[in-house]
Design a protein around this motif. Sequence first.
Motif, PDB file in Angstrom:
ATOM      1  N   GLU A  75      13.075  23.638  -5.553  1.00 29.89           N
ATOM      2  CA  GLU A  75      11.806  24.103  -6.608  1.00 29.89           C
ATOM      3  C   GLU A  75      10.702  24.733  -5.712  1.00 29.89           C
ATOM      4  O   GLU A  75      10.275  25.742  -6.180  1.00 29.89           O
ATOM      5  CB  GLU A  75      11.316  22.661  -7.152  1.00 29.89           C
ATOM      6  CG  GLU A  75      11.835  22.098  -8.315  1.00 29.89           C
ATOM      7  CD  GLU A  75      11.372  20.517  -8.766  1.00 29.89           C
ATOM      8  OE1 GLU A  75      10.542  20.222  -7.886  1.00 29.89           O
ATOM      9  OE2 GLU A  75      12.100  20.380  -9.963  1.00 29.89           O
ATOM     10  N   GLY A  76      10.390  24.292  -4.306  1.00 31.53           N
ATOM     11  CA  GLY A  76       9.433  24.914  -3.706  1.00 31.53           C
ATOM     12  C   GLY A  76       9.966  26.124  -3.213  1.00 31.53           C
ATOM     13  O   GLY A  76       9.165  27.306  -3.209  1.00 31.53           O
ATOM     14  N   ALA A  77      11.387  26.421  -2.870  1.00 28.24           N
ATOM     15  CA  ALA A  77      11.916  27.720  -2.316  1.00 28.24           C
ATOM     16  C   ALA A  77      11.777  28.544  -3.636  1.00 28.24           C
ATOM     17  O   ALA A  77      11.450  29.907  -3.561  1.00 28.24           O
ATOM     18  CB  ALA A  77      13.183  27.460  -2.051  1.00 28.24           C
ATOM     19  N   ALA A  78      11.883  28.213  -4.825  1.00 23.33           N
ATOM     20  CA  ALA A  78      12.058  29.093  -5.945  1.00 23.33           C
ATOM     21  C   ALA A  78      10.750  29.443  -6.222  1.00 23.33           C
ATOM     22  O   ALA A  78      10.479  30.763  -6.664  1.00 23.33           O
ATOM     23  CB  ALA A  78      12.807  28.349  -7.285  1.00 23.33           C
ATOM     24  N   VAL A  79       9.888  28.597  -6.265  1.00 26.24           N
ATOM     25  CA  VAL A  79       8.350  29.089  -6.811  1.00 26.24           C
ATOM     26  C   VAL A  79       7.741  30.011  -5.711  1.00 26.24           C
ATOM     27  O   VAL A  79       7.274  31.108  -6.011  1.00 26.24           O
ATOM     28  CB  VAL A  79       7.659  27.838  -6.899  1.00 26.24           C
ATOM     29  CG1 VAL A  79       6.160  28.054  -7.026  1.00 26.24           C
ATOM     30  CG2 VAL A  79       8.081  27.104  -8.099  1.00 26.24           C
ATOM     31  N   LEU A  80       7.907  29.643  -4.451  1.00 28.62           N
ATOM     32  CA  LEU A  80       7.196  30.455  -3.366  1.00 28.62           C
ATOM     33  C   LEU A  80       7.988  31.767  -3.201  1.00 28.62           C
ATOM     34  O   LEU A  80       7.267  32.802  -2.736  1.00 28.62           O
ATOM     35  CB  LEU A  80       6.851  29.747  -2.185  1.00 28.62           C
ATOM     36  CG  LEU A  80       5.776  28.597  -2.210  1.00 28.62           C
ATOM     37  CD1 LEU A  80       5.463  28.063  -0.821  1.00 28.62           C
ATOM     38  CD2 LEU A  80       4.393  29.347  -2.781  1.00 28.62           C
ATOM     39  N   GLY A  81       9.458  31.619  -3.314  1.00 30.71           N
ATOM     40  CA  GLY A  81      10.194  32.855  -3.083  1.00 30.71           C
ATOM     41  C   GLY A  81       9.607  33.759  -4.432  1.00 30.71           C
ATOM     42  O   GLY A  81       9.510  34.857  -4.106  1.00 30.71           O
ATOM     43  N   ALA A  82       9.702  33.391  -5.508  1.00 35.12           N
ATOM     44  CA  ALA A  82       9.071  34.208  -6.682  1.00 35.12           C
ATOM     45  C   ALA A  82       7.571  34.689  -6.375  1.00 35.12           C
ATOM     46  O   ALA A  82       7.227  36.045  -6.519  1.00 35.12           O
ATOM     47  CB  ALA A  82       9.241  33.309  -8.063  1.00 35.12           C
ATOM     48  N   PHE A  83       6.794  34.009  -5.797  1.00 35.19           N
ATOM     49  CA  PHE A  83       5.537  34.447  -5.419  1.00 35.19           C
ATOM     50  C   PHE A  83       5.548  35.477  -4.334  1.00 35.19           C
ATOM     51  O   PHE A  83       4.875  36.381  -4.418  1.00 35.19           O
ATOM     52  CB  PHE A  83       4.616  33.263  -4.837  1.00 35.19           C
ATOM     53  CG  PHE A  83       3.155  33.674  -4.746  1.00 35.19           C
ATOM     54  CD1 PHE A  83       2.269  34.054  -5.680  1.00 35.19           C
ATOM     55  CD2 PHE A  83       2.744  33.611  -3.216  1.00 35.19           C
ATOM     56  CE1 PHE A  83       0.977  34.410  -5.432  1.00 35.19           C
ATOM     57  CE2 PHE A  83       1.548  33.928  -2.930  1.00 35.19           C
ATOM     58  CZ  PHE A  83       0.511  34.492  -4.010  1.00 35.19           C
ATOM     59  N   GLY A  84       6.305  35.385  -3.128  1.00 36.14           N
ATOM     60  CA  GLY A  84       6.470  36.405  -2.475  1.00 36.14           C
ATOM     61  C   GLY A  84       7.046  37.659  -3.014  1.00 36.14           C
ATOM     62  O   GLY A  84       6.727  38.680  -2.572  1.00 36.14           O
ATOM     63  N   PHE A  85       8.153  37.535  -3.889  1.00 40.62           N
ATOM     64  CA  PHE A  85       8.514  38.692  -4.399  1.00 40.62           C
ATOM     65  C   PHE A  85       7.451  39.585  -5.212  1.00 40.62           C
ATOM     66  O   PHE A  85       7.368  40.758  -5.093  1.00 40.62           O
ATOM     67  CB  PHE A  85       9.556  38.431  -5.286  1.00 40.62           C
ATOM     68  CG  PHE A  85      10.412  39.460  -6.161  1.00 40.62           C
ATOM     69  CD1 PHE A  85      11.347  40.289  -5.227  1.00 40.62           C
ATOM     70  CD2 PHE A  85      10.127  40.086  -7.358  1.00 40.62           C
ATOM     71  CE1 PHE A  85      12.135  41.167  -5.791  1.00 40.62           C
ATOM     72  CE2 PHE A  85      11.080  41.031  -7.815  1.00 40.62           C
ATOM     73  CZ  PHE A  85      11.713  41.763  -7.117  1.00 40.62           C
ATOM     74  N   VAL A  86       6.767  39.137  -6.098  1.00 40.30           N
ATOM     75  CA  VAL A  86       5.607  39.629  -6.920  1.00 40.30           C
ATOM     76  C   VAL A  86       4.377  40.262  -5.790  1.00 40.30           C
ATOM     77  O   VAL A  86       4.063  41.260  -5.897  1.00 40.30           O
ATOM     78  CB  VAL A  86       4.978  38.644  -7.705  1.00 40.30           C
ATOM     79  CG1 VAL A  86       3.453  39.005  -8.351  1.00 40.30           C
ATOM     80  CG2 VAL A  86       5.938  38.082  -8.849  1.00 40.30           C
ATOM     81  N   PHE A  87       4.221  39.208  -4.776  1.00 38.61           N
ATOM     82  CA  PHE A  87       3.351  39.638  -3.731  1.00 38.61           C
ATOM     83  C   PHE A  87       3.695  40.921  -3.125  1.00 38.61           C
ATOM     84  O   PHE A  87       3.118  41.903  -2.650  1.00 38.61           O
ATOM     85  CB  PHE A  87       3.053  38.801  -2.674  1.00 38.61           C
ATOM     86  CG  PHE A  87       2.104  39.009  -1.686  1.00 38.61           C
ATOM     87  CD1 PHE A  87       0.744  39.202  -2.150  1.00 38.61           C
ATOM     88  CD2 PHE A  87       2.407  39.374  -0.184  1.00 38.61           C
ATOM     89  CE1 PHE A  87      -0.116  39.411  -1.197  1.00 38.61           C
ATOM     90  CE2 PHE A  87       1.375  39.557   0.641  1.00 38.61           C
ATOM     91  CZ  PHE A  87       0.093  39.630   0.154  1.00 38.61           C
ATOM     92  N   GLY A  88       5.074  41.051  -2.945  1.00 37.42           N
ATOM     93  CA  GLY A  88       5.804  42.158  -2.316  1.00 37.42           C
ATOM     94  C   GLY A  88       5.454  43.450  -2.984  1.00 37.42           C
ATOM     95  O   GLY A  88       5.563  44.629  -2.511  1.00 37.42           O
ATOM     96  N   THR A  89       5.497  43.166  -4.257  1.00 36.55           N
ATOM     97  CA  THR A  89       5.453  44.436  -5.221  1.00 36.55           C
ATOM     98  C   THR A  89       3.904  44.871  -5.531  1.00 36.55           C
ATOM     99  O   THR A  89       3.596  45.969  -5.739  1.00 36.55           O
ATOM    100  CB  THR A  89       6.013  44.266  -6.471  1.00 36.55           C
ATOM    101  OG1 THR A  89       5.458  43.178  -7.155  1.00 36.55           O
ATOM    102  CG2 THR A  89       7.411  43.797  -6.340  1.00 36.55           C
ATOM    103  N   ALA A  90       3.003  44.065  -5.160  1.00 40.32           N
ATOM    104  CA  ALA A  90       1.370  44.550  -5.247  1.00 40.32           C
ATOM    105  C   ALA A  90       1.065  45.583  -4.340  1.00 40.32           C
ATOM    106  O   ALA A  90       1.435  45.520  -3.157  1.00 40.32           O
ATOM    107  CB  ALA A  90       0.872  43.145  -5.074  1.00 40.32           C
ATOM    108  N   GLY A  91       0.148  46.391  -4.680  1.00 43.84           N
ATOM    109  CA  GLY A  91      -0.448  47.322  -4.069  1.00 43.84           C
ATOM    110  C   GLY A  91      -1.211  47.095  -2.740  1.00 43.84           C
ATOM    111  O   GLY A  91      -1.726  45.773  -2.946  1.00 43.84           O
ATOM    112  N   HIS A  92      -1.133  47.404  -1.420  1.00 48.06           N
ATOM    113  CA  HIS A  92      -1.734  47.110  -0.640  1.00 48.06           C
ATOM    114  C   HIS A  92      -2.986  47.900  -0.119  1.00 48.06           C
ATOM    115  O   HIS A  92      -3.228  49.066  -0.789  1.00 48.06           O
ATOM    116  CB  HIS A  92      -0.745  47.458   0.704  1.00 48.06           C
ATOM    117  CG  HIS A  92       0.318  46.481   0.830  1.00 48.06           C
ATOM    118  ND1 HIS A  92       0.425  44.894   0.737  1.00 48.06           N
ATOM    119  CD2 HIS A  92       1.785  46.950   0.480  1.00 48.06           C
ATOM    120  CE1 HIS A  92       1.893  44.684   0.789  1.00 48.06           C
ATOM    121  NE2 HIS A  92       2.622  45.709   0.332  1.00 48.06           N
ATOM    122  N   ASP A  93      -3.718  47.224   0.670  1.00 45.80           N
ATOM    123  CA  ASP A  93      -5.160  47.948   1.005  1.00 45.80           C
ATOM    124  C   ASP A  93      -4.889  48.978   1.755  1.00 45.80           C
ATOM    125  O   ASP A  93      -4.116  48.904   2.716  1.00 45.80           O
ATOM    126  CB  ASP A  93      -5.931  47.149   1.451  1.00 45.80           C
ATOM    127  CG  ASP A  93      -7.266  47.557   1.986  1.00 45.80           C
ATOM    128  OD1 ASP A  93      -7.773  48.639   1.458  1.00 45.80           O
ATOM    129  OD2 ASP A  93      -8.395  46.906   2.543  1.00 45.80           O
TER     130      ASP A  93
END
Length: 178
Positions: free
Chosen positions: A93-111
């Motif tokens: 569960e922890g790997a799936a939730v934070l893995g999905a969060f990391g995937f979404v964070f990786g697609t976000a625009g950077h400063d």
Amino acid sequence: MASLRVTAAAVLSLLIGPLAWAQDPVIAHVGSIVRVTAPTVSPKRLTGTLDGANESFLRLSTTTGPIVIPRNAIERLEWSRGLHKPVLKRTLEGAAVLGAFGFVFGTAGHDPNEKEPLCGKRVRCAAVGAGVGAVLGLAASAFAQPQHDWADVPGVRRVRLILRPRPDGVAAALLMRW
């Protein structure tokens, strides 16, 4: 000749009776921790040690005292296979939730003012998030309370006859569980 058949049937039924009783799946769990669902006896599930059973009743020893439950009132009977901690479940569960969060964070625009982004690629961010989530899941499961691993007792209430009154008579239904 007819009396010989009646005598043979009587002797055969006396010999097979104990064998049929030994095949009762509930008897095998006497002394185990069981969970009984019997709404006509108690609105909540009853949990305790199975002290004894016969063809009509179960005797359950609970923290509040012994309880005798009619077999025809039992809807579900489960026995505990032991206490277990949900280590793998929490890790996944922890790997799936934070893995999905990391995937979404990786697609976000950077400063644009950042010289080096924290996580430049989606796959790398998802892998880092999944790794951190797995470690947090392992830590959470280390502090978790053990839980019972419940399994159904086979053969309990598989066939049931339901009779319901109707305005023009009675309706009967045969309910079979697999």
